[in-house]
Motif scaffolding. Structure first.
Motif, PDB file in Angstrom:
ATOM      1  N   ASN A 110       1.023  -1.540   0.035  1.00  0.00           N
ATOM      2  CA  ASN A 110      -0.690   0.382  -0.061  1.00  0.00           C
ATOM      3  C   ASN A 110       1.310   1.119   0.622  1.00  0.00           C
ATOM      4  N   TYR A 111       1.349   1.920  -1.006  1.00  0.00           N
ATOM      5  CA  TYR A 111       1.531   3.130  -0.897  1.00  0.00           C
ATOM      6  C   TYR A 111       0.808   4.144  -1.060  1.00  0.00           C
ATOM      7  N   ASN A 112      -0.438   4.782  -0.346  1.00  0.00           N
ATOM      8  CA  ASN A 112      -1.603   6.027  -0.745  1.00  0.00           C
ATOM      9  C   ASN A 112      -0.811   6.473   0.455  1.00  0.00           C
ATOM     10  N   GLY A 113      -1.207   7.847   0.066  1.00  0.00           N
ATOM     11  CA  GLY A 113      -0.875   8.768   0.866  1.00  0.00           C
ATOM     12  C   GLY A 113       0.767   9.428   0.152  1.00  0.00           C
ATOM     13  N   LEU A 114       1.455   8.573  -0.322  1.00  0.00           N
ATOM     14  CA  LEU A 114       2.872   9.184  -1.063  1.00  0.00           C
ATOM     15  C   LEU A 114       2.805  10.055  -2.301  1.00  0.00           C
ATOM     16  N   SER A 115       4.047  10.570  -2.221  1.00  0.00           N
ATOM     17  CA  SER A 115       4.188  11.244  -3.929  1.00  0.00           C
ATOM     18  C   SER A 115       5.075  10.569  -4.595  1.00  0.00           C
ATOM     19  N   PRO A 116       3.670  10.989  -6.091  1.00  0.00           N
ATOM     20  CA  PRO A 116       5.535   9.964  -7.248  1.00  0.00           C
ATOM     21  C   PRO A 116       6.321  10.969  -7.867  1.00  0.00           C
ATOM     22  N   ALA A 117       7.318  10.182  -8.114  1.00  0.00           N
ATOM     23  CA  ALA A 117       9.049  10.111  -8.022  1.00  0.00           C
ATOM     24  C   ALA A 117       8.666  11.828  -8.539  1.00  0.00           C
ATOM     25  N   TYR A 118       9.762  12.578  -8.225  1.00  0.00           N
ATOM     26  CA  TYR A 118      10.242  13.475  -8.797  1.00  0.00           C
ATOM     27  C   TYR A 118       9.091  14.821  -8.269  1.00  0.00           C
ATOM     28  N   ALA A 119       8.263  14.753  -7.516  1.00  0.00           N
ATOM     29  CA  ALA A 119       7.086  15.508  -7.301  1.00  0.00           C
ATOM     30  C   ALA A 119       7.269  17.106  -6.410  1.00  0.00           C
ATOM     31  N   ALA A 120       8.243  17.219  -6.006  1.00  0.00           N
ATOM     32  CA  ALA A 120       8.613  18.598  -5.139  1.00  0.00           C
ATOM     33  C   ALA A 120       7.070  19.277  -4.575  1.00  0.00           C
TER      34      ALA A 120
END
Length: 709
Positions: free
Chosen positions: A591-601
């Motif tokens: 489960n990766y809910n709540g995490l930002s996608p790659a390279y998304a400052a």
């Protein structure tokens, strides 16, 4: 915490009161307004496939002139990153990963295409072609958000358009000579010649030599580019622009360095590199035990790229024009490189043809465009780890990759009243993907699917003041489905579903104080479905692609540009971009809910100031400085150890003397003044790990001579 509703409410309020604007950054424009009135002037862009003032374009276009690119020392697409809010234009071998507002595609494997498209003169350029040098450029335009209606499958996250300077009907010779640290020598020479009343030719040559940024000598440049252009203009409703270029790179490939391990204690330390100099990729002395496969070294690079295209325009009547844009692209690339202490090999070959045919018209009540598009692309790729050893493995193999597609599109802008306009557009696309290769298990795999899609755009524009415009837009985009490189079975399909993005934007654009002040704002909300996403773990031969069911992105971009006097220019921009997984659970239950996608400052802030000083009757001195802040981001969707970039600030400066007759200029420049190490494409694992990363360039400095005769 900034909320989506607060952002959109604020933007709507600003739109109604004419105090905001959509972000349209103009840099380096020279016009009569600059000379006679000291104003900001204007830039004409073609982001929506027709020429119009960037401040009258209902989109957050960042437009940078060719003069500004030269003055800032921008010689490739990656360096444009510092000029664009909420963007990452970063290195991955000879590819350039482009992320706009958190939307992009990482990993340079043939089963993952770009979702932000790069176009030269309206022609789509495949990923490995994006590292071609930028020289003799008219302008670069960056348009974020899904552009499915006008640009199609590779523009789900936006487009980057570079336009070459066309041949002119006057003789001229111009160029740039640069020298700097890392044994830099860079030269550009441009010759232009009229060949009669209706014909003109232009030739440009660009050469760059550097020693390697890496201690081993990796990432040295020995790059040659030659470009030709021919323009025929009948002055009677027919013109034809033919162009082509060749790029030959024969330097050394960049290596990745280890990140996340303290070199003294060998304990985890997220921001640590193995050497005091982060660009030191060697493992001598106490680190020799971390080189089980030998010392990392500079590996040879072979890169040959041939591109040709044209644009033909025929006026069928006073207000209807037919345009045809064909192209051909060929690229062959191979090199060795080091993932920290692990050697690897990369090889890829492309062939591509594209054809676009469109009609456009303009009347008092309606502006319209309608067209058809066709492409064919062949790609073969082989990526291996530990080549030439008993442990050699296949990261990715594709000995047949064919992609074809057709599309029909159209867009209409209708003037409901003199100050209010409606926009409606659509595009039907059919994209077919075929592939065959050898999986990491040394088993053959195949893939053959067709994907059909209809994208739409709907919006309104309103003139709300003498130099103010508000707009609201709804539009969609998609990326065709792809595959995982293993044999499909009834219980384990290798299909990766198409990705879809729906966006809602509102904004305003304003000019105040006799064209001396520009104040812009755009708010947006993206509903991103079935994002295909992949993380690279070099300890695993197979890194699957997943579909993230839903990613939510919302934010604001704001820009202030002020020219209080003819001599002073100040720019300031701030971008807040909240990108988070809302529904992303892998088939294995991770489960990766709540995490930002790659390279998304979350935050990007940039500022620039320049001032001209008169120093006599023959010329003036321009002092310029800029800085960019980017908040922390992760380089993969898992947020693995060693893949986090801490918040950073990069600053650059230049001092240039310009002759009043515009015949020559001489200046000095410095980039990345504080020598800040910033990661680019990054992978998990390594020896010792936990991460391995490409790095953006260290501090560079030099002198530049420009001439124009």
């Amino acid at each position: 915490m900034v909320t989506r509703s607060a952002i959109i409410f604020s933007a709507s309020l600003l739109a109604m009161t004419a105090h905001g604007t959509a972000f349209a950054q103009e840099t380096g424009a020279k016009s009569e307004a600059d000379t006679d009135q000291g104003g900001l002037g204007e830039i004409i862009v073609t982001a929506e496939k027709r020429a119009e003032n960037v401040q009258r374009t209902a989109a957050a276009v960042t437009a940078v002139t060719g003069e500004s690119l030269v003055e800032k020392g921008v010689v490739d697409l990656r360096a444009v990153q510092s000029l664009v809010p909420s963007a990452r234009f970063q290195q991955e071998g000879q590819s350039t990963q482009v992320f706009l507002r958190g939307v992009g595609a990482n990993l340079d494997f043939a089963n993952v295409e770009q979702v932000v498209s790069l176009n030269f003169n309206g022609v789509y350029i495949p990923r490995e072609g994006t590292s071609a040098p930028l020289f003799d450029i008219e302008r670069v335009e960056v348009l974020p958000g899904p552009q499915g209606t006008l640009y199609g499958r590779n523009a789900m996250g936006g487009t980057v358009n570079a336009s070459f300077v066309k041949p002119k009907r006057e003789a001229g010779f111009s160029g740039v000579l640069e020298a700097g640290n890392f044994d830099l020598f860079h030269g550009t020479a441009i010759a232009n010649a009229p060949l009669g009343e209706h014909l003109a030719a232009r030739i440009g040559v660009d050469y760059t030599h550097t020693s390697g940024y890496m201690t081993s000598g990796a990432e040295a440049k020995d790059d040659l580019a030659i470009r030709l252009g021919l323009l025929y203009d009948s002055n009677a409703g027919f013109d034809m622009y033919l162009w082509g270029y060749f790029v030959d790179k024969s330097g050394t490939a960049p290596n990745l360095v280890n990140k996340g391990t303290n070199p003294t204690t060998f304990a985890y330390d997220e921001n640590a590199f193995l050497r005091p100099n982060p660009w030191d990729d060697t493992r001598t002395g106490a680190l020799s035990a971390l080189a089980p496969f030998g010392q990392p070294k500079a590996e040879d690079l072979t890169y040959k790229n041939y591109v040709a295209g044209s644009e033909i325009n025929v006026d069928l009547s006073d207000n209807v024009t037919l345009t045809y844009i064909p192209s051909y692209f060929k690229l062959d690339l191979d090199y060795g490189y080091w993932l920290g202490g692990v050697p690897a090999y990369y090889e890829i070959g492309y062939k591509q043809t594209t054809h676009e045919l469109r009609l456009s018209g303009d009347s008092d009540a309606v502006k319209w465009i309608a067209g058809a598009y066709y492409y064919w692309m062949s790609v073969e790729q082989d990526v291996r780890v530990l080549p030439g050893t008993p442990f050699e493995g296949i990261y990715f193999n594709n000995n047949k990759g064919i992609k074809t597609g057709i599309a029909a599109f159209g867009q209409v802008t209708y003037n409901i009243s003199p100050s209010f306009r409606a926009i409606l557009g659509g595009r039907y696309s059919s994209d077919k993907a075929e592939a065959a290769g050898i999986s990491f298990m040394l088993q053959p795999y195949t893939f053959d699917r067709t994907f059909n899609r209809f994208d739409i755009k709907a919006g309104v524009e309103a003139d709300i003041g003498p130099a103010s415009m508000a707009y609201a837009t709804f539009q969609t985009g998609y990326a065709p489905g792809t595959y995982n490189p293993f044999p499909a079975t009834p219980g384990n399909d290798n299909l990766v579903k198409p990705a879809k993005l729906t966006s809602y934007t509102v904004g305003v654009k304003n000019r105040f104080l006799d064209d001396r002040l520009q104040l812009n704002l755009e708010a947006y909300y993206y509903d991103y479905r079935d994002l295909y996403i992949q993380a690279f773990d070099q300890s695993k031969l197979f890194n699957p692609i997943f579909n993230a069911a839903k990613v939510e992105i919302y934010g604001v971009q704001a820009d202030l540009k002020l020219k209080p006097t003819r001599a002073d220019t100040l720019s300031f921009s701030v971008s807040y971009n909240h990108a988070r997984n809302k529904d992303f659970i892998t088939p294995a239950g991770d489960n990766y809910n709540g995490l930002s996608p790659a390279y998304a400052a979350d935050w990007t802030v940039s500022a620039e100031y320049s001032r001209d000083f008169d120093i006599g009757s023959h010329g003036y001195l321009r002092a310029q400085a800029d800085a960019r802040f980017e908040s922390a981001f992760y380089a993969d969707f898992i947020h693995n150890l060693g893949t986090r970039q801490q918040p950073y600030v990069k600053a650059n400066a230049s001092l240039t003397y310009f002759a009043n007759n515009e015949r020559w200029n001489l200046g000095a420049w410095i980039k990345n003044i504080t020598n800040e190490p910033v990661i680019a494409a990054t992978a998990f694992a390594g020896i010792p790990g936990p991460g391995t990363a490409y790095l953006e360039a260290p501090r560079t400095y030099g002198v530049r001579l420009g001439f124009n005769f």
